[in-house]
Design a protein around this motif. Structure first.
Motif, mmCIF file in Angstrom:
data_model
loop_
_atom_site.group_PDB
_atom_site.id
_atom_site.type_symbol
_atom_site.label_atom_id
_atom_site.label_comp_id
_atom_site.label_asym_id
_atom_site.label_seq_id
_atom_site.Cartn_x
_atom_site.Cartn_y
_atom_site.Cartn_z
ATOM 1 N N ALA A 49 -9.156 11.483 -12.643
ATOM 2 C CA ALA A 49 -9.243 12.932 -12.500
ATOM 3 C C ALA A 49 -10.427 13.328 -13.345
ATOM 4 O O ALA A 49 -11.123 14.396 -12.944
ATOM 5 C CB ALA A 49 -8.048 13.507 -12.983
ATOM 6 N N LEU A 50 -10.697 12.639 -14.594
ATOM 7 C CA LEU A 50 -11.831 13.142 -15.309
ATOM 8 C C LEU A 50 -13.053 12.848 -14.815
ATOM 9 O O LEU A 50 -14.041 13.670 -14.571
ATOM 10 C CB LEU A 50 -11.880 12.218 -16.737
ATOM 11 C CG LEU A 50 -12.899 12.466 -17.735
ATOM 12 C CD1 LEU A 50 -12.535 13.825 -18.376
ATOM 13 C CD2 LEU A 50 -12.856 11.676 -18.781
ATOM 14 N N TYR A 51 -13.279 11.858 -14.098
ATOM 15 C CA TYR A 51 -14.272 11.423 -13.038
ATOM 16 C C TYR A 51 -14.528 12.417 -11.946
ATOM 17 O O TYR A 51 -15.710 12.766 -11.725
ATOM 18 C CB TYR A 51 -14.427 9.925 -12.709
ATOM 19 C CG TYR A 51 -14.909 8.914 -13.919
ATOM 20 C CD1 TYR A 51 -16.250 8.352 -13.790
ATOM 21 C CD2 TYR A 51 -14.291 8.816 -14.953
ATOM 22 C CE1 TYR A 51 -16.543 7.694 -14.659
ATOM 23 C CE2 TYR A 51 -14.490 7.999 -15.948
ATOM 24 C CZ TYR A 51 -15.902 7.300 -15.888
ATOM 25 O OH TYR A 51 -16.164 6.473 -17.029
ATOM 26 N N GLU A 52 -13.479 12.593 -11.225
ATOM 27 C CA GLU A 52 -13.542 13.696 -10.221
ATOM 28 C C GLU A 52 -13.964 15.013 -10.371
ATOM 29 O O GLU A 52 -14.643 15.487 -10.044
ATOM 30 C CB GLU A 52 -12.150 13.490 -9.724
ATOM 31 C CG GLU A 52 -11.842 14.557 -8.330
ATOM 32 C CD GLU A 52 -12.606 13.830 -6.953
ATOM 33 O OE1 GLU A 52 -12.803 14.946 -6.164
ATOM 34 O OE2 GLU A 52 -12.174 12.726 -6.837
ATOM 35 N N SER A 53 -13.323 15.293 -11.748
ATOM 36 C CA SER A 53 -13.559 16.718 -12.393
ATOM 37 C C SER A 53 -15.320 16.651 -12.711
ATOM 38 O O SER A 53 -15.917 17.825 -12.413
ATOM 39 C CB SER A 53 -12.970 16.818 -13.571
ATOM 40 O OG SER A 53 -11.446 16.890 -13.290
ATOM 41 N N HIS A 54 -15.836 15.620 -13.206
ATOM 42 C CA HIS A 54 -17.057 15.600 -13.705
ATOM 43 C C HIS A 54 -18.118 15.750 -12.577
ATOM 44 O O HIS A 54 -19.259 16.442 -12.703
ATOM 45 C CB HIS A 54 -17.288 14.193 -14.269
ATOM 46 C CG HIS A 54 -18.598 14.163 -14.871
ATOM 47 N ND1 HIS A 54 -19.347 14.869 -15.942
ATOM 48 C CD2 HIS A 54 -19.726 13.218 -14.601
ATOM 49 C CE1 HIS A 54 -20.284 14.485 -16.371
ATOM 50 N NE2 HIS A 54 -20.966 13.634 -15.507
ATOM 51 N N THR A 55 -17.620 15.393 -11.313
ATOM 52 C CA THR A 55 -18.403 15.539 -10.147
ATOM 53 C C THR A 55 -18.332 17.001 -9.416
ATOM 54 O O THR A 55 -19.301 17.284 -8.581
ATOM 55 C CB THR A 55 -18.095 14.483 -9.131
ATOM 56 O OG1 THR A 55 -16.889 14.535 -8.380
ATOM 57 C CG2 THR A 55 -18.189 12.939 -9.439
ATOM 58 N N GLN A 56 -17.080 17.518 -9.690
ATOM 59 C CA GLN A 56 -16.866 18.812 -8.976
ATOM 60 C C GLN A 56 -16.939 20.196 -9.783
ATOM 61 O O GLN A 56 -17.312 21.209 -9.548
ATOM 62 C CB GLN A 56 -15.279 18.783 -8.557
ATOM 63 C CG GLN A 56 -14.942 17.586 -7.466
ATOM 64 C CD GLN A 56 -15.707 17.886 -6.329
ATOM 65 O OE1 GLN A 56 -15.895 18.701 -5.878
ATOM 66 N NE2 GLN A 56 -16.130 16.505 -5.750
ATOM 67 N N HIS A 57 -17.000 19.890 -11.269
ATOM 68 C CA HIS A 57 -17.030 20.915 -11.975
ATOM 69 C C HIS A 57 -17.743 20.729 -13.291
ATOM 70 O O HIS A 57 -18.538 19.679 -13.296
ATOM 71 C CB HIS A 57 -15.561 21.240 -12.454
ATOM 72 C CG HIS A 57 -14.403 21.481 -11.232
ATOM 73 N ND1 HIS A 57 -14.517 22.666 -10.539
ATOM 74 C CD2 HIS A 57 -13.528 20.691 -10.848
ATOM 75 C CE1 HIS A 57 -13.533 22.556 -9.800
ATOM 76 N NE2 HIS A 57 -13.142 21.319 -9.877
ATOM 77 N N GLU A 58 -17.827 21.570 -14.117
ATOM 78 C CA GLU A 58 -18.477 21.671 -15.695
ATOM 79 C C GLU A 58 -17.412 21.268 -16.589
ATOM 80 O O GLU A 58 -16.523 22.381 -16.647
ATOM 81 C CB GLU A 58 -19.143 22.870 -15.893
ATOM 82 C CG GLU A 58 -19.881 22.714 -17.389
ATOM 83 C CD GLU A 58 -20.388 23.958 -17.928
ATOM 84 O OE1 GLU A 58 -20.825 24.057 -19.000
ATOM 85 O OE2 GLU A 58 -20.812 24.651 -17.105
ATOM 86 N N VAL A 59 -16.873 20.007 -16.842
ATOM 87 C CA VAL A 59 -16.124 19.622 -17.913
ATOM 88 C C VAL A 59 -16.523 20.140 -19.335
ATOM 89 O O VAL A 59 -17.375 19.343 -19.885
ATOM 90 C CB VAL A 59 -15.602 18.255 -17.591
ATOM 91 C CG1 VAL A 59 -14.542 17.788 -18.662
ATOM 92 C CG2 VAL A 59 -15.399 17.977 -16.241
#
Length: 233
Positions: free
Chosen positions: A16-26
């Motif tokens: 989920a961390l990697y998914e979020s990194h591609t979709q959002h600004e973490v």
């Protein structure tokens, strides 16, 4: 969207961390040290992945949980049961309202750092045993977070309808090194291979038809899914 990700160091939250990194600004990833048997094995993996992605990593101590909340998952709790992860015995590892507690802290932190969302990696395999991983609960927490923050904070759950095997598949697409994740609730030197979370991990790689990079103390045949769960599927 700016988001904060709950990052335990396990397979799901790492993907989920990697998914979020591609979709959002973490803007940050948060790990919680709440006194579980495997916290000290998980959290370094969360830190490692955050370093790879250059994401700030925060570790929050929730030491009161080990004093007030009863669960076999805690360091001073009972033994972690072996067997299939959907067996009723796995209810011993439930930490009452764990996600509610952690999401409340994460929501306050997220609004404080200017985020608009919090990401949690709850998935379909969690639903059988853990009530605070189910979509009904997540919808209620999402409503509470939106009502209780000025920004209308959203609870994002990208894997809520995915199986563990599908998370393996997606994680590999994203370049996740699953050897740098931890699942075993017993928290030993290597994954035991026989507790519910190890069984779930082993089964996920088999169903995804992907090589499992994990070192297990035991690779005995996997237990069958409980009959009650087979009937539901």
């Amino acid at each position: 969207m700016k988001v904060v990700v709950l990052a335990s160091g396990g397979m799901d939250s790492t993907a989920a961390l990697y998914e979020s990194h591609t979709q959002h600004e973490v803007v940050a990833a948060v790990s919680f040290n709440y006194g579980s048997k495997h916290n000290e094995r998980e959290i370094p993996h969360a830190k490692w992945h955050c370093e790879q992605l250059q994401i700030p990593h925060r570790v929050v101590s929730l030491d009161f949980m080990s004093r007030l909340i009863k669960s076999s998952l805690m360091k001073f709790g009972g033994a972690i049961p072996d067997g299939h992860y959907q067996e009723d015995t796995m209810k011993q590892t439930v930490v009452p309202f764990r996600n509610g507690i952690m999401l409340s802290v994460a929501a306050g932190y997220a609004e404080s750092v200017g985020a608009q969302g919090v990401v949690i990696a709850a998935h379909a395999g969690d639903h059988a045993i853990y009530p605070d991983c189910r979509e009904e609960f997540m919808q209620a927490m999402n409503a509470a977070m939106q009502a209780g923050t000025y920004v209308g904070l959203q609870l994002l759950r990208p894997f809520i309808h995915l199986t563990k095997a599908q998370i393996v598949e997606r994680g590999e697409e994203l370049g996740v090194d699953f050897s740098k994740t931890w699942s075993c609730y017993k928290g030993g030197g290597v994954h035991c291979g026989t507790c519910g979370t190890c069984v779930e991990r082993r089964e996920a790689f088999i169903l995804a038809k992907r090589p499992d990079p994990t070192v297990y103390a035991s690779t005995a045949p996997l237990p069958a899914r409980p009959r009650a769960q087979q009937a539901k599927s």
